[in-house]
Design an enzyme around this catalytic site. Structure first.
Site, short mmCIF file in Angstrom:
data_model
loop_
_atom_site.label_atom_id
_atom_site.label_comp_id
_atom_site.label_asym_id
_atom_site.label_seq_id
_atom_site.Cartn_x
_atom_site.Cartn_y
_atom_site.Cartn_z
N LEU A 88 41.25 38.44 34.00
CA LEU A 88 40.36 37.53 33.28
C LEU A 88 39.17 38.25 32.67
O LEU A 88 38.54 39.10 33.29
CB LEU A 88 39.89 36.42 34.21
CG LEU A 88 41.01 35.45 34.64
CD1 LEU A 88 40.50 34.43 35.64
CD2 LEU A 88 41.63 34.75 33.45
N GLY A 93 45.55 38.87 30.93
CA GLY A 93 45.85 38.39 32.28
C GLY A 93 44.68 38.62 33.19
O GLY A 93 44.12 37.67 33.76
N HIS A 112 47.30 24.05 38.53
CA HIS A 112 46.85 25.32 37.96
C HIS A 112 47.92 26.40 38.01
O HIS A 112 48.27 26.97 36.98
CB HIS A 112 45.60 25.82 38.68
CG HIS A 112 45.20 27.21 38.26
ND1 HIS A 112 44.41 27.46 37.17
CD2 HIS A 112 45.52 28.43 38.78
CE1 HIS A 112 44.25 28.76 37.02
NE2 HIS A 112 44.91 29.37 38.00
N HIS A 123 47.07 33.73 31.95
CA HIS A 123 47.99 33.01 32.83
C HIS A 123 48.61 31.81 32.11
O HIS A 123 49.65 31.32 32.52
CB HIS A 123 47.27 32.54 34.10
CG HIS A 123 46.05 31.71 33.85
ND1 HIS A 123 44.83 32.26 33.53
CD2 HIS A 123 45.87 30.37 33.88
CE1 HIS A 123 43.94 31.29 33.38
NE2 HIS A 123 44.55 30.14 33.58
N GLU A 182 29.61 49.08 30.76
CA GLU A 182 30.82 49.89 30.84
C GLU A 182 32.09 49.05 30.90
O GLU A 182 33.10 49.39 30.27
CB GLU A 182 30.77 50.81 32.07
CG GLU A 182 29.74 51.91 31.99
CD GLU A 182 28.39 51.48 32.56
OE1 GLU A 182 27.50 52.34 32.64
OE2 GLU A 182 28.24 50.29 32.91
#
Length: 661
Positions: A116, A114, A260, A66, A406
């Site tokens: 996270l 992007g 933010h 971001h 995984e």
């Protein structure tokens, strides 16, 4: 003010201006982490702005995607093809500066980030690839593979389970050329993190085998530089540098969650410029900043020239090894002529077993092929025979034990593939593809040919029950654009699936069975078309078409025998890959599934949603509309209607419905 501090402020202001103009974006991280990003680019990152894909460049991954304007501002200042106009078009349709970094949109962006944690996993994969290639090709005095991977993340990446998985794996593997810069500003969208993320990060990473370094104030560039030097000096383990920052630094919204995920606002932007003493025109950096960054970028070109000279000498000293290196980096393109004839599929066999044979044959042709599993290789049969495991003691190993991780496995494999020089396949049980979907989706977005081998494909898993029996997963993965999903019906179709995976630059999922499958005389490379006529009535238009995938093709063939005895004309169509079938010409699709044949039955031991298009108005489905159950596989198949008798009954019903009109 020092010139370096002035450069940092340039990154802050350019980022804030672009976000304000776009009326969208995340200025907080760009302003707070600007000194971290600048210090890495200016004093450590080896790159060539004239040759951004130079093999031995250092990799920089912005896992906190971001904060894309932070990266774009750095790329702009250091000479990459990110222009002033690109900054002004931030987040606009068709621009080179999308809202989150995309590797195919912006020069200098190593991976699409992007979601996270994904970039953190990618960076681990890149560091692993560097270690493996270095072990294969480096010789005393000739470090032709010798670079670092830097990754910048925030609280969000470390809160995600993927971040924990990836960092645990990296510590276990002692990936010493991986350096994580943690932008610790203690703020996420909802505000201060104390109520949801107050663990001792330093202790956590120590426990995971990392070197931990702290920088109490990231505006102290000298302290930052010293920390990165310390990280680089310890190659026995990865390093995390905990960089204390202030989100929205220099703005009236400093240390506020309001900075933010929204522009500062015109008044706050003006106040920020006043605080920083910024007087330049919008989207302009001071002349001395431009010159300073340009000089650094030019100096870094020398590093590439030195490497080129080294490789020239390496090539003279080790000509065969140098040729092999070039082949690794260019990629192998195996000759698949008569490839299918290498295999004996005369007896019933699970497609996971067939797949293991094919993968191992490919490994002989492609020495740069690695294979890994989430602790399931004995079941998925994806180990490369005769090859050792990658480990801190054996970097040349071609098999990777990802552990029961995984989610991270998919992200790490994306990083291995993105690094260059290697091909990667990974495996787990198909039901666990749910854990991997975010990484698989990013493989498709980036159009990179990671191969996902998913075994134990249906209710045929049997006694393990519905938690391990994939039902909806085929539909979920088929819905991802640019992803091929193959569910082969026998050994020869499995060969075709692997050939497709290795001849197209896009990701592929191979869905393979635990149970034995029939071997069909007419199957084979026609499966490359995604769908084809496996068996047909002779010289006549079919009364009904039976179609399906995988183990259910046996039911279709059995139903064909029964219906034929009763005088019905039957065509059997195998559809191992719907995505490839949809790429064929309309003429070919009409040839395989003529519209005038309205009686159809679609058979697949999975969700029904994939099949309505092919069943059309009068077709019938033999599919799953519920989860499975625990019990022997034959009992389950019978219970859920996967029998020859039921397929025959559905075919007759469809024929009857067509006649009724």
């Amino acid at each position: 003010m020092s010139i370096k501090s002035k450069c940092v402020d340039a990154v802050r202001v350019l980022s804030a201006e672009a976000i304000q103009k776009a009326k969208s974006g995340h200025p907080g991280i760009c302003m707070g982490a600007a000194p971290v990003g600048f210090e890495v680019f200016a004093d450590f990152l080896n790159f060539s702005y004239k040759n951004p894909k130079w093999d031995n460049r250092d990799r920089f991954v912005l896992s906190a995607g971001h904060g894309s304007m932070l990266l774009y501002s750095l790329l702009h200042l250091f000479g990459f093809k990110v222009s002033k106009e690109d900054l002004m078009n931030f987040r606009q349709f068709g621009s080179h500066t999308p809202g989150h970094p995309e590797t195919d949109k912006t020069e200098g962006v190593e991976t699409t980030t992007g979601p996270l944690g994904q970039g953190l996993g990618n960076a681990v994969g890149m560091a692993l690839a560097e270690e493996h290639l270095a072990a294969v090709f480096n010789r005393p005095g000739y470090k032709v593979v010798d670079h670092y991977t830097y990754v910048l993340c925030g609280e969000g990446c470390l809160e995600e389970g993927l971040g924990y998985e990836a960092c645990s794996f990296a510590g276990t593997q002692k990936l010493g050329k991986l350096i994580l810069l943690y932008d610790k500003n203690n703020i996420t969208i909802e505000g201060d993190i104390q109520t949801n993320f107050n663990e001792d990060i330093a202790t956590r990473f120590c426990a995971q085998g990392w070197q931990v370094i702290r920088v109490p104030d990231s505006n102290d560039l000298a302290r930052l530089k010293s920390a990165i030097e310390k990280a680089k000096s310890d190659l026995t383990r990865p390093s995390i540098i905990i960089c204390s920052t202030k989100i929205g630094y220099g703005s009236p919204l400093e240390n506020s969650a309001k900075s933010h995920g929204a522009p500062l606002g015109e008044e706050n932007l003006a106040a920020t410029k006043q605080t920083l003493g910024w007087t330049e025109a919008p989207f302009e950096a001071p002349a001395d900043v431009k010159e300073y960054c340009k000089d650094i970028a030019e100096d870094k070109l020398v590093v590439e020239r030195v490497w080129n000279d080294l490789f020239e000498k390496y090539e003279k000293q080790f000509p065969e090894l140098a040729a092999k290196y070039k082949q690794y980096m260019a990629g192998y393109e195996p000759d698949f002529t008569n490839f299918i004839e290498k295999f004996d599929f005369s007896k019933p066999e699970a497609s996971r077993a067939s797949g293991g044979k094919v993968l191992n044959e490919l490994a002989k042709l492609m020495p740069n092929l690695l294979s890994g599993s989430a602790d399931l290789a004995p079941s998925t049969l994806t180990d490369i025979k005769g090859a050792e495991y990658f480990s801190p003691d054996n970097r040349t190993g071609r098999n990777i034990r990802f552990g029961i991780r995984e989610h991270a496995m998919a992200a790490i494999c994306n990083g291995i593939q993105l690094h260059g020089g290697l091909r990667i396949a990974c495996s787990t049980f198909f039901s666990f593809s749910d854990y991997m979907k975010a990484g698989i989706r990013l493989s498709a977005i980036m159009n990179i040919p990671v191969i996902y081998v998913m075994t134990h494909d249906s209710i045929g898993v049997g006694e393990d029950g519905p938690t391990h029996q994939p039902v909806e997963q085929l539909v979920a993965l088929r819905s991802i654009p640019n992803l091929k999903v193959f569910r082969p019906c026998d050994g020869k179709e499995t060969v075709a699936a692997y050939i497709s995976a290795f001849t197209h630059n896009s990701p592929t999922v191979l869905v393979l069975s635990r149970q034995n499958l029939h071997q069909f005389p007419n199957s084979g490379l026609n499966a490359l078309a995604g769908g084809y006529i496996l068996d047909d009535c002779k010289g006549a238009t079919p009364d009904v078409i039976l179609m399906g995938t995988g183990s259910e093709m046996g039911l279709c063939m059995g139903a064909r025998d029964a219906l034929t005895k009763e005088g019905h004309k039957v065509r059997v169509v195998s559809m191992p890959c719907l995505e490839e079938f949809e790429k064929q010409t309309k003429e070919y699709q009409e040839y395989v599934l003529p519209k005038k044949v309205k009686a159809r039955v679609c058979v697949e031991a999975a969700s029904h949603y994939s099949w309505y298009k092919y069943a059309r108005d009068y077709g019938e489905l033999v599919t799953m509309k519920s989860f499975g159950a625990s019990g022997p596989a034959p009992v389950l198949f019978k219970n859920f209607g996967f029998t020859v008798d039921n397929v025959v009954a559905k075919a007759k019903l469809s024929i009857s419905n067509v006649k009724k009109g």
